[in-house]
Enzyme design. Structure first.
Site, PDB file in Angstrom:
ATOM      1  N   CYS A 188       0.829  -1.210   0.000  1.00  0.00           N
ATOM      2  CA  CYS A 188       0.000   0.000   0.000  1.00  0.00           C
ATOM      3  C   CYS A 188       0.858   1.252   0.000  1.00  0.00           C
ATOM      4  O   CYS A 188       0.480   2.270  -0.573  1.00  0.00           O
ATOM      5  CB  CYS A 188      -0.932  -0.005   1.205  1.00  0.00           C
ATOM      6  SG  CYS A 188      -2.242  -1.237   1.105  1.00  0.00           S
ATOM      7  N   CYS A 338      13.229   4.103  -4.956  1.00  0.00           N
ATOM      8  CA  CYS A 338      11.800   3.845  -5.163  1.00  0.00           C
ATOM      9  C   CYS A 338      11.072   4.652  -4.102  1.00  0.00           C
ATOM     10  O   CYS A 338      11.640   5.604  -3.556  1.00  0.00           O
ATOM     11  CB  CYS A 338      11.483   2.351  -5.098  1.00  0.00           C
ATOM     12  SG  CYS A 338      11.721   1.601  -3.463  1.00  0.00           S
TER      13      CYS A 338
END
Length: 381
Positions: A188, A338
């Site tokens: 998530c 990332c």
């Protein structure tokens, strides 16, 4: 068995007039013990509603602290709780809702070494975790200890819920015998989640836990519930216990807890290679003082990159890194980034295992850390 006080009879009066609950049922709840694995998006509404319902003992397992990005959906925590341990924040909110609740806090990461000792003291386990390793750990511990496992998961706009290991029903391994390849399914934190979705799935989990404690009603055992919040649609999948399941089947082969990170492929085969990391502040200093010796490789997906990029960075999506390793300059320091630092570390390990000889480094905690500690180049989202 603990009895209800005069004040509790008033507090739970709307339960007491339900024939399906009544005084006997409310006493079951008061003497019940429910363990929440995680007090995040799913664990928050579960804790709030179980506390309000009068479940006498609520255990909470979480090693994390409250972060500002949690507040969009983790409704048990507030702005004043930032940087506090989640178990402490959750305890305080539970006690505000219902002072008759005993809260057992476990400010630890659940692992194979402590899972039995924690879980065995509870009647029902509610799994609110967000990673496969812990889901398999919780499942296996529940099966081996004979505890019902109320499962929930969320991603973007979709959620799932079920009840595992209840009255001879299937377990999580019956549904998912093996985990997906690491990195294939983003978390998530990487893929996002609609803020109200964990509230809906968490309330369903709380509902299932109450029915189990009350020993009444029809649970989600042998059913997997799917919910699409964007289309507002529910659908169900029938489940059956797998007779060949390695832990709950007719001839089980798993009799103890294993290394779940290894089982989920989170431990690289190249165990001799330790991924170097750099902090956001350290990367900023390098960009200011010696930018020509490094290159930043952003492995996020295109829709993530569109939110903003660091200076001197270029995008190579995670799934293309190994195939496009020829585009990397082995004479430079290649720093991979990332959103939270997990996919970039996996990309570095994959490159090393593929034979890349250059120096690779991971931005610790990813663009989240840059937005938090440096700011100015990346939009936090």
């Amino acid at each position: 068995m603990q009895e209800l006080s005069i004040d509790e009879l008033t507090r739970y009066s709307r339960h007491l007039i339900l024939p399906e609950v009544g005084l006997e049922g409310q006493l079951r709840l008061k003497n019940g013990r429910v363990l929440l694995i995680g007090t995040g998006g799913l664990g928050s509404p579960v804790a709030l509603y179980l506390a309000a319902a009068g479940v006498g003992t609520i255990g909470i397992v979480d090693f994390d602290v409250v972060d500002e990005t949690n507040l969009q959906r983790q409704i048990i925590h507030g702005t004043r709780d930032l940087l506090r341990p989640k178990v402490a924040s959750a305890r305080d909110r539970i006690n505000e809702i219902n002072p008759y609740i005993n809260v057992a806090m476990f400010n630890v990461r659940l692992d194979s070494g402590n899972a039995f000792n924690i879980i065995r003291e509870f009647d029902v386990v509610v799994d609110g975790t967000d990673n496969y390793a812990t889901r398999y750990l919780v499942n296996d511990a529940c099966v081996l200890l004979g505890k019902p496992n109320v499962y929930g998961s969320i991603f973007r706009f979709e959620g799932q819920a079920s009840v595992f290991n209840y009255r001879g029903g299937p377990c999580y391994r019956c549904l998912y015998p093996s985990p997906p390849p690491p990195g294939l399914v983003p978390s998530c934190a990487e893929g996002g989640v609609l803020g109200v979705l964990p509230g809906i799935i968490g309330c369903i989990q709380a509902n299932e836990a109450l029915k189990i404690l009350l020993n009444d009603g029809e649970t989600l055992s042998e059913r997997l519930l799917f919910f699409d919040a964007w289309k507002l649609k529910f659908r169900e999948l029938k489940l059956r216990r797998d007779k060949r399941c390695p832990i709950c089947g007719e001839n089980p082969t798993i009799s103890e807890l294993i290394d779940y990170e290894e089982f989920c492929g989170l431990k690289s085969g190249n165990n001799d290679y330790e991924v170097e990391s750099i902090s956001a502040v350290g990367l900023r200093d390098m960009l200011e003082n010696s930018p020509d010796v490094l290159e930043i490789i952003d492995i996020r997906e295109p829709h993530e990159v569109a939110m903003g990029m660091l200076p001197r960075s270029r995008a190579i999506p995670f799934g293309q890194v190994v195939r496009r390793k020829g585009e990397l300059n082995p004479n430079l320091l290649n720093i991979f980034i990332c959103k939270i630092g997990t996919r970039s570390e996996q990309a570095i390990r994959a490159l090393k295992e593929s034979g890349f000889e250059g120096r690779l480094m991971n931005l610790q905690d990813g663009t989240n850390a840059w937005a938090r500690d440096v700011g100015g180049y990346v939009v936090t989202y």
